[in-house]
Design a protein around this motif. Structure first.
Motif, PDB file in Angstrom:
ATOM      1  N   VAL A   1      43.340  45.824  34.731  1.00  0.00           N
ATOM      2  CA  VAL A   1      43.725  46.636  35.894  1.00  0.00           C
ATOM      3  C   VAL A   1      45.095  47.261  35.646  1.00  0.00           C
TER       4      VAL A   1
ATOM      5  N   GLU B 288      37.337  46.735  37.255  1.00  0.00           N
ATOM      6  CA  GLU B 288      38.164  45.658  36.692  1.00  0.00           C
ATOM      7  C   GLU B 288      38.703  44.757  37.806  1.00  0.00           C
ATOM      8  N   GLN B 289      39.095  45.347  38.932  1.00  0.00           N
ATOM      9  CA  GLN B 289      39.598  44.559  40.057  1.00  0.00           C
ATOM     10  C   GLN B 289      38.499  43.664  40.624  1.00  0.00           C
TER      11      GLN B 289
ATOM     12  N   ARG C 282      39.272  51.159  37.348  1.00  0.00           N
ATOM     13  CA  ARG C 282      40.225  50.227  37.954  1.00  0.00           C
ATOM     14  C   ARG C 282      39.527  49.352  38.988  1.00  0.00           C
TER      15      ARG C 282
END
Length: 76
Positions: free
Chosen positions: A62, A26-27, A23
């Motif tokens: 995300v 991806e962020q 996560r």
């Protein structure tokens, strides 16, 4: 679909840690491409549009990872 499984807490914790790492990656990618799309040195509108689309894709990733994490937390 119902996911009524029980998982060893150590394994569950490890899986959630891996997804949290995913996560965050991806962020970070979302933020990178969003910045690239507004960088004054990127003057080609096609490249700006491309970076905007990639940023949206990363934002979607995300959301998907967060949904998976919720499934793991609540159902396993």
């Amino acid at each position: 679909q119902s996911w009524n499984l029980k998982m060893d807490s150590a394994i569950k914790h490890k899986i959630l840690g891996e997804f949290e790492t995913m996560r965050l990656i991806e962020q970070d990618a979302h933020e990178l491409y969003l910045k690239a799309s507004t960088d004054p040195n990127v003057t080609d509108p096609r490249m700006r549009t491309c970076f905007q689309r990639i940023a949206r894709d990363e934002e979607h990733h995300v959301e998907l990872v967060e949904r998976i994490m919720n499934i793991v937390r609540n159902c396993l």
